[in-house]
Each structure stands twice: as C-alpha cells, then as structure tokens.
Design an enzyme around this catalytic site. Structure first.
Site, PDB file in Angstrom:
ATOM      1  N   ASP A 258      -2.996   1.701 -19.173  1.00 52.28           N
ATOM      2  CA  ASP A 258      -4.455   1.599 -18.805  1.00 52.28           C
ATOM      3  C   ASP A 258      -4.898   2.733 -17.869  1.00 52.28           C
ATOM      4  O   ASP A 258      -5.861   3.525 -18.116  1.00 52.28           O
ATOM      5  CB  ASP A 258      -4.556   0.303 -17.878  1.00 52.28           C
ATOM      6  CG  ASP A 258      -6.072  -0.139 -17.815  1.00 52.28           C
ATOM      7  OD1 ASP A 258      -6.525  -0.695 -16.827  1.00 52.28           O
ATOM      8  OD2 ASP A 258      -6.627  -0.185 -19.043  1.00 52.28           O
ATOM      9  N   ASP A 356      -8.965  -7.421 -18.781  1.00 58.60           N
ATOM     10  CA  ASP A 356      -8.771  -7.451 -17.373  1.00 58.60           C
ATOM     11  C   ASP A 356      -8.636  -9.059 -17.204  1.00 58.60           C
ATOM     12  O   ASP A 356      -7.606  -9.553 -16.666  1.00 58.60           O
ATOM     13  CB  ASP A 356      -9.714  -7.125 -16.547  1.00 58.60           C
ATOM     14  CG  ASP A 356      -9.785  -5.557 -16.584  1.00 58.60           C
ATOM     15  OD1 ASP A 356     -10.812  -4.894 -16.471  1.00 58.60           O
ATOM     16  OD2 ASP A 356      -8.513  -4.864 -16.789  1.00 58.60           O
TER      17      ASP A 356
END
Lengths: 437, 233
Positions: A258, A356
């Site tokens: 990420d 997320d």
C-alpha cells in the site's frame, strides 16, 4: 500530483484570499466559481480522482485562508471526519467479531485453501511453516500487483465497460453467494428451521437492493450499510480461508505494498490517480464508502464529470473470487483510497476504500478468533482506530494522498502480538488474584 | 452464572462510564478522539509494564510461588507508576495540541478547555482500565459454571464489577486532578494523585477475610471515590 483545472482555479482564487478578514459566520458555501474575497471559509479539498487501485491515498482538507478560526474549524471539521470514519469501521469490526464469536464456522480451520495461498502450512515444523507463509504472501501480493497493473492498463486504454462488468460480477458474488453462505451458517448455529423458498426470497431481495444501492442510486445510509456488510463478509471469508501465519504476513505485506503503490512515483495507484485526474473524470462506481451524499453529484453516479467525488478503489474484496476463481478482479485488492472532499453546499464527508475496512476487520477478526481473549481484540480495535486518526492527521499536515493501511495495520499487529503474549498472562494473573491496577 | 449476572455485572461496571460517554462525550467528535487516544495511552502503559513483568517472570524461578506473587505485586506497583507517567505524557501531548490551536487561532479560546480534556482523558483511562479488567470476567459469566466451587468467594463477579466501577470513576477523577495540578504547577497535587493510586492498588492486596470478600478495600474505594467527587465539584 496533478490537479484538475477547476481545482487550480479555486486554488489560485484561494491564494488571492489570503488577506481577508475572518467572517463572523463560517460559510461552507464555497463554490469553485466564487471569487469574492470575503468568503474565507471555503475549505476546498483537492479531489484525487484516482484509479481503481489506490491503496488509500488520503485526501486532505485545506483551509481557504490561514485564518485561525479557519484552522480551528479545520480541526473540528477534521475531527468530525475522523468520527465519520470511526463509526463505520467500528460497525464493520463489531459485525465481524460478533460473527466470529458466535458462528464457529468462520473460525474453524479447513484444509481447503484459496488458490492464492497454495502452500500448505505444516503445524509441525516452524521453519517450514514460516517459509510457506512467506511463499503464500509472495503469491498473493504478486497476484494483487498483477491485477492492479491490468487495471491501470485497462483504465489507460479506456476499457470502461470491461471494468464495470468486472466490478458488477464481483459484487454479485458477494451479495448473493457469500451472504447465502453466511445466512446458512448463522441458521445452523442457532438451529433455525428455514425453507428454501423463504431463503431464496430473502437473498434475492437483499442482493438486488444491494446491487442497486451500490452501483446505481440509493439512500445514503442503505448504501453505507451494504458496503459495511460486504466488507464484513469479505473479511470473514479471508479469516476463514487464509492459513494462520500466512494471514499475518499477508497483512504486513499488504500495508507495505500500500505504502509503495501510493507514494512511490511509479506506483500503479499513483499512475491511476494521475490518469484519472488528467482526464478529469470519476473513476468507478462505488467500492468506496462515503459518509455523505452529494446530491448534485450523485455518489453512485459514475458518469459525473466533476471528478471531485468519485473515488475508486478496488477492494481487496475483489479477492472475493478467491474461492471461485473465475473473476480476477479479486486481486485488485490492496487498493484503497481514502479521500475527503467537500460538498458545494454542505460537508461532502469523507470516503474510505472498502479494502481498508476489509483488512482492518481481518486483523480484529483474527484477534478474536484466536483464543477466547477479549483483551486482545479490544487492544487491536483501539490500535486500529488510533492508526486511522493518525493517518487523517498526517493527511491534514501533508496534504497529499496517503495510504490508509500502513499505520493502522502496524499498530494493530504490534498490539496483537504484544497483548497476546505479554499483557494476557499479566492480566490473567491479576484477575486470578483480584488485583486491580 | 446466567445472562442476568452478565447484564447485572456489565451495567454495574460500565453503566456510569457509559452514561458519561453518551451524555457528555458522544456529541463532540473532538472529545471522542481524545477519549480514544487516552485509552490508547493507558494501553501503552499497560503494555510496557507487562513487558517488564514478563521479563522478570521469565528470569526468575517459576516454581517459587511466593516469588511469583511478589513479582506480581511489583508488577502492579510498577504498572501504576507507569500509568501515571503516561498520564503526564498525555497531558503534555494535549497541551501541545491546544497550544498549537491557540497559536493559530484569532480568538484566544480553543475548541476545548484543558479541564474538559482532563475529564475526557481521565475517562478514557478509566474505561480502558475497566474494560481490560472486566471483559474477560464478563464473557466467562455468560457461560456455565459455579462461582466459588473450590472454596473461593461466591461474590467474585459482583466484587469484580464494583471494583471496576470504582476504578473507572477514580481514573476519571485522577485525570482531572492530575491535569489541574500540572496546569497550576502544584506538584503536591500530582504527588497526591500518584500516591492515592498506589494506595488503592495496594489496598486490594490486603489479606481477605474468611468469606473472601474485600470488605475493607471496597469500602475504602468508595470513600476515595466520594472524596474525589467532592474535590472535583
């Protein structure tokens, strides 16, 4: 990062507002075309219309002027956004933890594995197990990277229909198949007698309304609820089918990925963002949780040229297909984006990518699944929330896209392992003697 | 060991804290954040003190029960001290944040006063402390079993719940007093808070009477709570 034209205008305009005095009433009515210097309170946000694979670039809010009141409002405003994200993240985690604790199906380990984690973990040999979990992680992450790159390529060559179809198939699977499985397990746990016609009707209605809300238009809260539910379902699937150690290593690796994908100049997500910004268009229909509806620019409306709102991100949920392999939008996972934008009239709220949600819930769910200790779960929960808070703070400071996973997952992992191994024996001894600290 | 016990103990332990949260904190996002950050700081202090205790346990002879118990007592006191250190650290952090806000703000008032922050921070510490003490006990109370079947006190759950309640409120009050002491640089106030915390933790270790009830300790805890309430008001 490139900004769109409208944003540049507003930015220029804002820099022209520097000398203003602070108004008595803060007005959020800042429009892009506003040129009156008296409007000092516009907090415009730069919208990053990023592509599908954003691992959570975070949008920032900018105060229109350096006024103190402005900053204070920014802080309150920022705090409000933090809470607007705390609530759905908390709800998703609560659903996952409640399911894990009551429905034993999701915490039972099976020999069945996802095709993305082909190496079996042998509980007898530590070294072998560790090696296999790293190999599994490498496989999973490379699948994700591969998918992201495909997505960037597709987006660059404007194959929108393909991407839309992909996303629709993925949410179809989640809304129908996984919720059917989930309901089945819940009924088994509580020994509820259910017949197929009723079940078919329930699932059909649930699924169709979900598809409409998510991909088209629907009441905001219903859409939010559906997004939370599908994130929770996805997280449960991960918790069930990822092998023990692989899951932890994958969580760590995903946060690193990420970080790289969003911040490095050649990262696929960054390229997606920039492409989308150049074209000044919204990306794809929601796989993004948004906390406020913009009526003029519908959330679910993907054809909106005012990109400001559409944030795309591929949930790691595309990983939904794991069990079933056909679609590959699975591995798009890892892309999450977290953006904040402001409404023309009212606060547009904040957006956070579903990936997320999924990975936060996977972490907390795994903490809940291992052993019966609630302290660990609670510690991970607090750690993740604080990580989210810090991410938002960094967002406000740096004012550029940031990934939402790394800080939270790092805190979560640290707290999980330390609470499980250090705090648990301590608290157990204290409780046994009834000592209170 | 029924759902009734579960709900009863849960409400005893967490009722006031929950109501405080709902009525004073839930509306204001900034306070919620400060609450959660306070919980996080308490958690950090617990983590570090458990680490120290764990190391001491591993380094010692695990067969010697007296030593283990003494190490646990040491762990308790160390944990108390560390909690106060982290409370101070949190105070400094909050002050910096307020100062930052005030510096850039035209008006001299910030969104939240130090007193409010003190209360919220104290409550955060209290809720987390209470949750960590009580949650496992609560989840056990839902399942089947008999309390005190081996000769221990049959009032385990209720005393645990009451102690948790007392500690939660105490943490809240200590938070207010501590921050006040730091603000006005009255170090004796800080010393008083720390020593009271140590005293409370130490009181729990008094030998129990025949029925295993913590008469003395519970009574004194409630006295402390009342004293602190009076002081705060």
């Amino acid at each position: 990062m490139n900004t769109s034209d409208s944003e540049e205008d507003s930015y220029n305009e804002r820099s022209a507002l520097v000398q203003c005095e602070s108004p008595t009433i803060p007005s959020y009515n800042q429009d892009h075309d506003m040129s009156l210097p008296q409007e000092t309170d516009s907090k415009q946000r730069r919208s990053v219309s990023s592509g599908l694979d954003e691992p959570g670039p975070v949008e920032q809010e900018r105060a229109a002027t350096p006024e103190g009141e402005e900053e204070e409002l920014t802080l309150k405003y920022g705090a409000k956004h933090v809470i607007m994200l705390f609530i759905p993240v908390t709800l998703c985690m609560v659903v996952v933890v409640a399911t894990i604790k009551s429905v034993s199906f999701y915490s039972e380990k099976t020999s069945q594995r996802l095709i993305y984690t082909p190496f079996e973990e042998d509980p007898n040999s530590v070294g072998q197990r560790l090696l296999n979990s790293f190999l599994n992680t490498i496989v999973m992450i490379s699948v994700i990277v591969f998918m992201t790159i495909i997505l960037v390529v597709l987006y660059k060559y404007r194959c929108y229909k393909f991407i839309h179809g992909w996303l629709i198939l993925s949410s179809l699977m989640l809304l129908f198949w996984f919720s059917f499985m989930y309901l089945g397990e819940v009924f088994k746990t509580y020994n509820v007698a259910m017949d197929y016609p009723t079940l078919a009707m329930i699932i059909w209605n649930f699924g169709v309304v979900g598809m409409i809300c998510i991909h088209w238009k629907g009441p905001l809260q219903l859409q939010q609820a559906y997004l939370i539910i599908i994130s929770a379902l996805m997280a449960l699937i991960f918790i069930k089918y990822l092998p023990e150690w692989s899951a932890w290593v994958i969580l760590g690796a995903i946060s690193i990925y990420d970080l790289i994908a969003v911040l490095s100049p050649k990262g696929p997500l960054r390229m997606l963002v920039e492409t989308a910004q150049e074209r000044n268009e919204p990306i794809f229909p929601a796989l993004i949780y948004s906390s406020a509806m913009v009526w003029m620019v519908g959330m679910a409306d993907s054809s909106n040229p005012n990109s400001a709102d559409q944030r795309q991100r591929n949930e790691g949920g595309a990983l939904a297909q794991e069990g079933v392999e056909s679609e590959d939008d699975a591995a798009l996972g890892g892309r999450r984006r977290f953006s904040a934008e402001e409404d023309l009239e009212e606060d547009r709220g904040v957006k956070l990518g579903l990936g997320d949600f999924i990975f936060y819930s996977v972490l907390v769910g795994k903490a809940a699944a291992n052993g019966g200790d609630w302290n660990t779960t609670l510690a991970c929960f607090v750690a993740i929330l604080i990580g989210l808070c810090l991410t938002l703070l960094l967002l406000a400071i740096f004012k550029k896209a940031l990934p939402a996973l790394p800080i939270s997952i790092t805190f979560g992992l640290v707290f999980y392992f330390s609470t499980d191994n250090l705090v648990r024996p301590f608290m157990d001894s204290l409780a046994a003697h009834q000592y209170y600290i | 060991m029924t759902v009734a016990v579960f709900f009863g103990c849960a409400f005893i332990a967490f009722g006031p804290a929950f109501s405080l949260f709902v009525f004073t904190i839930a509306r204001d996002p900034l306070r919620v954040i400060i609450l959660i950050a306070g919980a996080f700081f308490w958690l950090l202090s617990l983590l570090l003190s458990s680490l120290v205790w764990f190391i001491s346990i591993k380094a010692s002879n695990s067969q010697d029960l007296r030593l283990q118990r003494d190490l646990l007592i040491f762990g308790v006191f160390f944990s108390v001290l560390l909690q106060e250190v982290f409370r101070f650290a949190y105070y400094r952090l909050l002050r910096k944040a307020t100062e930052g806000l005030a510096a850039i703000s035209d008006e001299d008032t910030s969104a939240i006063s130090v007193r409010q922050m003190a209360y919220v921070a104290g409550l955060g510490f209290g809720i987390m402390s209470g949750a960590f003490s009580m949650i496992n006990v609560l989840s056990d109370s839902l399942g089947p079993g008999t309390v005190g079947i081996f000769g221990d006190s049959q009032y385990y759950f209720i005393t645990a719940a009451l102690m948790t309640l007392a500690l939660t409120l105490l943490h809240t009050f200590w938070g207010v007093l501590f921050f006040e002491g730091c603000e006005k640089s009255r170090w004796w106030v800080i010393a008083a808070v720390v020593s009271l915390h140590l005293l409370v933790a130490g009181l729990v270790m008094f030998p129990l009477d025949a029925a295993g009830e913590l008469h003395i300790t519970r009574a004194s805890h409630y006295c402390f709570t009342f004293i602190h309430t009076a002081r705060v008001i």
